[in-house]
Design an enzyme around this catalytic site. Sequence first.
Site: not given
Length: 208
Positions: A107, A199
């Site tokens: 999400t 990341d």
Amino acid sequence: MSVSYMTHPLIRHKITLLRKEDTSTNEFRKLVEEIAMLMGYEALSDLETQDITVKTPIEESVQPVISGKKLAVVPILRAGLGMVNGILALVPSARVGHIGLYRDPKTHEPHEYYCKLPDPIDQRQIVVVDPMLATGGSAIAAVDFIKKHGGQKIKFMSIIAAPEGVDALMKAHPDIQLYVGCLDRELNENAYICPGLGDAGDRIFGTK
Ligand SMILES: O=P(O)(O)OC[C@H]1O[C@H](OP(=O)(O)OP(=O)(O)O)[C@H](O)[C@@H]1O
Ligand SMILES: O=c1cc[nH]c(=O)[nH]1
Ligand SMILES: [Mg+2]
């Protein structure tokens, strides 16, 4: 909200090195710390000072010093931790708060798992640090939390930002000052910054 984009060649050079996929964990960590220090130098140019009297070998004189206890650095865990020592190198007596957030991989919503701020926080200059400002969800949640606890004077430093994140943060918190090392092109379908650096947390801590 004011947004400042870094133009100093040293900062831009180090961000380029940070992006390279073959930059080692050790080198990546050092670069994040150095960039945070260089960005901190710019972001803290309006830091509060107080006058003290010093005795030089020649005479007594009133001179300014930083009111160090009035600064709080607040990294967003994990990746923000990599920037803390860069700021502490400039203001060693600053307090350090922590906000633990991770982004849900599906999400992309931020989830809070730890929060501890210096108390009291209301009069302090707060510098929130996180190398990546992607959707802006984590930054907005962190500033929400700080304000809920009374924080008022807030600066946010990110090394790489996406336009989507800058817009979202500006809309949610128009009163803060944002410092961005480099504004990148866009987010991809996984809400990663392009070209970005991947990341940041994984690259700083050597995970994954
Ligand atoms: O703007 P957003 O879309 O919220 O994304 C940015 C956030 O994502 C990364 O953290 P991550 O969730 O990977 O946690 P980590 O630092 O523990 O790796 C990064 O360090 C920011 O906190
Ligand atoms: O590109 C991105 C987006 C979010 N978090 C990161 O570490 N990198
Ligand atoms: Mg991460």
